[in-house]
Design a protein around this motif. Structure first.
Motif, PDB file in Angstrom:
ATOM      1  N   ILE A  48      -4.531   4.164   7.610  1.00 24.72           N
ATOM      2  CA  ILE A  48      -4.168   2.870   7.054  1.00 24.72           C
ATOM      3  C   ILE A  48      -5.151   2.576   5.932  1.00 24.72           C
ATOM      4  CG2 ILE A  48      -4.053   0.394   7.530  1.00 24.72           C
ATOM      5  CD1 ILE A  48      -3.224   1.148  10.404  1.00 24.72           C
ATOM      6  N   GLY A  49      -4.636   2.285   4.756  1.00 24.28           N
ATOM      7  CA  GLY A  49      -5.506   2.001   3.621  1.00 24.28           C
ATOM      8  C   GLY A  49      -4.772   2.181   2.313  1.00 24.28           C
ATOM      9  N   SER A  50      -5.533   2.419   1.253  1.00 28.93           N
ATOM     10  CA  SER A  50      -4.929   2.584  -0.066  1.00 28.93           C
ATOM     11  C   SER A  50      -5.782   3.498  -0.926  1.00 28.93           C
ATOM     12  CB  SER A  50      -4.789   1.220  -0.756  1.00 28.93           C
ATOM     13  OG  SER A  50      -6.068   0.658  -0.989  1.00 28.93           O
ATOM     14  N   ILE A  51      -5.153   4.026  -1.960  1.00 26.24           N
ATOM     15  CA  ILE A  51      -5.849   4.809  -2.981  1.00 26.24           C
ATOM     16  C   ILE A  51      -5.322   4.327  -4.327  1.00 26.24           C
ATOM     17  CG2 ILE A  51      -6.192   7.093  -4.014  1.00 26.24           C
ATOM     18  CD1 ILE A  51      -5.784   8.308  -1.233  1.00 26.24           C
ATOM     19  N   VAL A  52      -6.245   4.029  -5.230  1.00 28.30           N
ATOM     20  CA  VAL A  52      -5.889   3.635  -6.590  1.00 28.30           C
ATOM     21  C   VAL A  52      -6.676   4.525  -7.543  1.00 28.30           C
ATOM     22  CG1 VAL A  52      -5.876   1.775  -8.304  1.00 28.30           C
ATOM     23  CG2 VAL A  52      -5.485   1.240  -5.886  1.00 28.30           C
ATOM     24  N   VAL A  53      -5.976   5.144  -8.495  1.00 28.43           N
ATOM     25  CA  VAL A  53      -6.620   5.995  -9.493  1.00 28.43           C
ATOM     26  C   VAL A  53      -6.312   5.407 -10.868  1.00 28.43           C
ATOM     27  CG1 VAL A  53      -6.773   8.318 -10.482  1.00 28.43           C
ATOM     28  CG2 VAL A  53      -6.325   8.039  -8.034  1.00 28.43           C
ATOM     29  N   LEU A  54      -7.386   5.155 -11.631  1.00 26.34           N
ATOM     30  CA  LEU A  54      -7.240   4.599 -12.977  1.00 26.34           C
ATOM     31  C   LEU A  54      -7.657   5.627 -14.016  1.00 26.34           C
ATOM     32  CD1 LEU A  54      -8.961   1.125 -12.428  1.00 26.34           C
ATOM     33  CD2 LEU A  54      -6.527   1.626 -12.345  1.00 26.34           C
TER      34      LEU A  54
ATOM     35  N   SER B  90      -0.366   2.748  -0.864  1.00 19.22           N
ATOM     36  CA  SER B  90      -0.791   1.877   0.222  1.00 19.22           C
ATOM     37  C   SER B  90      -0.062   2.295   1.488  1.00 19.22           C
ATOM     38  CB  SER B  90      -0.454   0.421  -0.126  1.00 19.22           C
ATOM     39  OG  SER B  90      -0.791  -0.438   0.931  1.00 19.22           O
ATOM     40  N   ARG B  91      -0.761   2.226   2.613  1.00 22.55           N
ATOM     41  CA  ARG B  91      -0.148   2.537   3.906  1.00 22.55           C
ATOM     42  C   ARG B  91      -0.622   1.510   4.917  1.00 22.55           C
ATOM     43  NH1 ARG B  91       2.423   7.257   6.084  1.00 22.55           N
ATOM     44  NH2 ARG B  91       2.434   7.106   8.336  1.00 22.55           N
ATOM     45  N   SER B  92       0.321   0.988   5.712  1.00 25.13           N
ATOM     46  CA  SER B  92       0.005  -0.075   6.658  1.00 25.13           C
ATOM     47  C   SER B  92       0.175   0.302   8.118  1.00 25.13           C
ATOM     48  CB  SER B  92       0.869  -1.305   6.349  1.00 25.13           C
ATOM     49  OG  SER B  92       0.520  -1.834   5.098  1.00 25.13           O
ATOM     50  N   ASP B  93       0.659   1.502   8.395  1.00 23.47           N
ATOM     51  CA  ASP B  93       0.827   1.918   9.785  1.00 23.47           C
ATOM     52  C   ASP B  93       0.553   3.411   9.887  1.00 23.47           C
ATOM     53  OD1 ASP B  93       1.918   0.959  12.546  1.00 23.47           O
ATOM     54  OD2 ASP B  93       2.943   2.853  12.173  1.00 23.47           O
ATOM     55  N   GLU B  94      -0.074   3.819  10.985  1.00 24.80           N
ATOM     56  CA  GLU B  94      -0.425   5.229  11.155  1.00 24.80           C
ATOM     57  C   GLU B  94       0.781   6.118  11.437  1.00 24.80           C
ATOM     58  OE1 GLU B  94      -3.183   4.720  14.322  1.00 24.80           O
ATOM     59  OE2 GLU B  94      -4.890   4.467  12.972  1.00 24.80           O
ATOM     60  N   LYS B  95       1.803   5.582  12.046  1.00 22.04           N
ATOM     61  CA  LYS B  95       2.946   6.400  12.478  1.00 22.04           C
ATOM     62  C   LYS B  95       4.185   6.236  11.603  1.00 22.04           C
ATOM     63  CE  LYS B  95       0.944   7.777  16.373  1.00 22.04           C
ATOM     64  NZ  LYS B  95      -0.078   8.729  16.115  1.00 22.04           N
ATOM     65  N   ILE B  96       4.442   5.005  11.176  1.00 18.86           N
ATOM     66  CA  ILE B  96       5.707   4.714  10.490  1.00 18.86           C
ATOM     67  C   ILE B  96       5.502   4.638   8.983  1.00 18.86           C
ATOM     68  CG2 ILE B  96       7.557   3.016  10.220  1.00 18.86           C
ATOM     69  CD1 ILE B  96       7.067   2.255  13.161  1.00 18.86           C
ATOM     70  N   SER B  97       6.270   5.419   8.243  1.00 15.71           N
ATOM     71  CA  SER B  97       6.248   5.382   6.790  1.00 15.71           C
ATOM     72  C   SER B  97       7.263   4.356   6.300  1.00 15.71           C
ATOM     73  CB  SER B  97       6.597   6.755   6.211  1.00 15.71           C
ATOM     74  OG  SER B  97       5.631   7.698   6.582  1.00 15.71           O
ATOM     75  N   TYR B  98       6.902   3.666   5.259  1.00 10.24           N
ATOM     76  CA  TYR B  98       7.744   2.628   4.656  1.00 10.24           C
ATOM     77  C   TYR B  98       8.756   3.290   3.721  1.00 10.24           C
ATOM     78  CZ  TYR B  98       8.515  -1.745   1.955  1.00 10.24           C
ATOM     79  OH  TYR B  98       9.043  -2.847   1.327  1.00 10.24           O
TER      80      TYR B  98
ATOM     81  N   ASN C 186       0.356  -5.093   0.945  1.00  8.43           N
ATOM     82  CA  ASN C 186       0.039  -4.018   0.004  1.00  8.43           C
ATOM     83  C   ASN C 186      -1.474  -3.953  -0.195  1.00  8.43           C
ATOM     84  OD1 ASN C 186      -0.394  -2.364  -2.206  1.00  8.43           O
ATOM     85  ND2 ASN C 186       1.562  -2.892  -3.121  1.00  8.43           N
ATOM     86  N   ARG C 187      -2.109  -3.049   0.506  1.00  7.64           N
ATOM     87  CA  ARG C 187      -3.560  -2.932   0.458  1.00  7.64           C
ATOM     88  C   ARG C 187      -4.089  -2.538  -0.924  1.00  7.64           C
ATOM     89  NH1 ARG C 187      -2.142  -2.954   5.400  1.00  7.64           N
ATOM     90  NH2 ARG C 187      -3.612  -3.353   7.068  1.00  7.64           N
ATOM     91  N   ALA C 188      -3.332  -1.779  -1.662  1.00  8.49           N
ATOM     92  CA  ALA C 188      -3.770  -1.344  -2.985  1.00  8.49           C
ATOM     93  C   ALA C 188      -3.898  -2.518  -3.955  1.00  8.49           C
ATOM     94  CB  ALA C 188      -2.798  -0.311  -3.551  1.00  8.49           C
ATOM     95  N   VAL C 189      -3.109  -3.545  -3.753  1.00 10.29           N
ATOM     96  CA  VAL C 189      -3.099  -4.691  -4.660  1.00 10.29           C
ATOM     97  C   VAL C 189      -3.858  -5.888  -4.083  1.00 10.29           C
ATOM     98  CG1 VAL C 189      -1.585  -6.351  -5.827  1.00 10.29           C
ATOM     99  CG2 VAL C 189      -0.905  -3.960  -5.646  1.00 10.29           C
ATOM    100  N   LEU C 190      -3.761  -6.107  -2.784  1.00 17.36           N
ATOM    101  CA  LEU C 190      -4.270  -7.330  -2.188  1.00 17.36           C
ATOM    102  C   LEU C 190      -5.575  -7.219  -1.414  1.00 17.36           C
ATOM    103  CD1 LEU C 190      -0.832  -8.608  -0.897  1.00 17.36           C
ATOM    104  CD2 LEU C 190      -2.028  -9.333  -2.957  1.00 17.36           C
ATOM    105  N   ALA C 191      -5.922  -6.040  -0.915  1.00 23.81           N
ATOM    106  CA  ALA C 191      -7.122  -5.908  -0.076  1.00 23.81           C
ATOM    107  C   ALA C 191      -8.378  -6.180  -0.882  1.00 23.81           C
ATOM    108  CB  ALA C 191      -7.188  -4.515   0.537  1.00 23.81           C
TER     109      ALA C 191
END
Length: 194
Positions: A76-82, A94-102, A123-128
């Motif tokens: 669970i988390g996010s990766i952002v590359v600029l 961004s990922r919010s669950d370990e088992k279920i993909s959105y 959306n962890r990539a934008v809001l966390a």
């Protein structure tokens, strides 16, 4: 292309569903809209189901987006590359669950399942917002690579000179990759002292 509209008036199909769903968002006659589809809803729909919507161009690289999504794995988390020079977003996952993909293509079928998971649509990539210490880990990691000590390993017992890991976790033998994935405070504190 990231999305493809099969027919006017219908929500476009996301071609990279797992990688882009949190960013693109859903467009459902039952549940409404989210993500970029909500932000740019007026431009995308242009006033009706029989009219063609606008094209929105992202700066993301589909192959890098896929790589980062798979690198995140079931964490669970996010990766952002600029892009360091232009500040363009090359990847934002961004990922919010370990088992279920959105998958936005299946929103009407899976919305109830998704919404039952706390913060699934967050959306962890934008809001966390991580504290600056976690941001500084990236600077420490980049410096380690520049200094040629990226192979440094540390035996983590959960504390280093008063600095503790979140939840008091101890990660044992930890290298740079594991330290970044698990956000190991003690590893970066010890590496910073080298």
């Amino acid at each position: 292309a990231i999305t493809y509209a099969e027919k006017a008036g219908k929500a476009a199909i996301c071609l990279w569903a797992e990688e882009y769903s949190p960013i693109i968002g859903y467009n459902s006659p039952i549940y409404g809209t989210s993500g970029l589809r909500k932000t740019y809803e007026e431009k995308l729909l242009l006033g009706g189901k029989d009219r063609v919507g606008a094209t929105i161009r992202l700066t993301t690289d589909n192959e890098l987006q896929s790589f980062c999504y798979h690198l995140l794995g079931e964490n669970i988390g996010s990766i952002v590359v600029l892009d360091n020079e232009s500040s363009e977003i090359l990847s934002i996952v961004s990922r919010s669950d370990e088992k279920i993909s959105y998958n936005v293509n299946e929103i009407d079928t899976n919305y109830e399942k998704y919404s039952a998971i706390p913060e699934f649509f967050y959306n962890r990539a934008v809001l966390a917002q991580d504290p600056p210490g976690s941001t500084w880990k990236m600077v420490t990691a980049a410096t380690m690579i520049e200094e040629g000590i990226e192979n440094y390993t540390y035996e983590d017992f959960g504390e280093y000179h008063g600095i503790r890991n979140a939840g008091g976790a101890a990660y044992g033998t930890t290298d740079l990759r594991r330290a970044l994935i698990k956000s190991v405070n003690t590893y970066f504190a010890s590496a910073g002292a080298l």
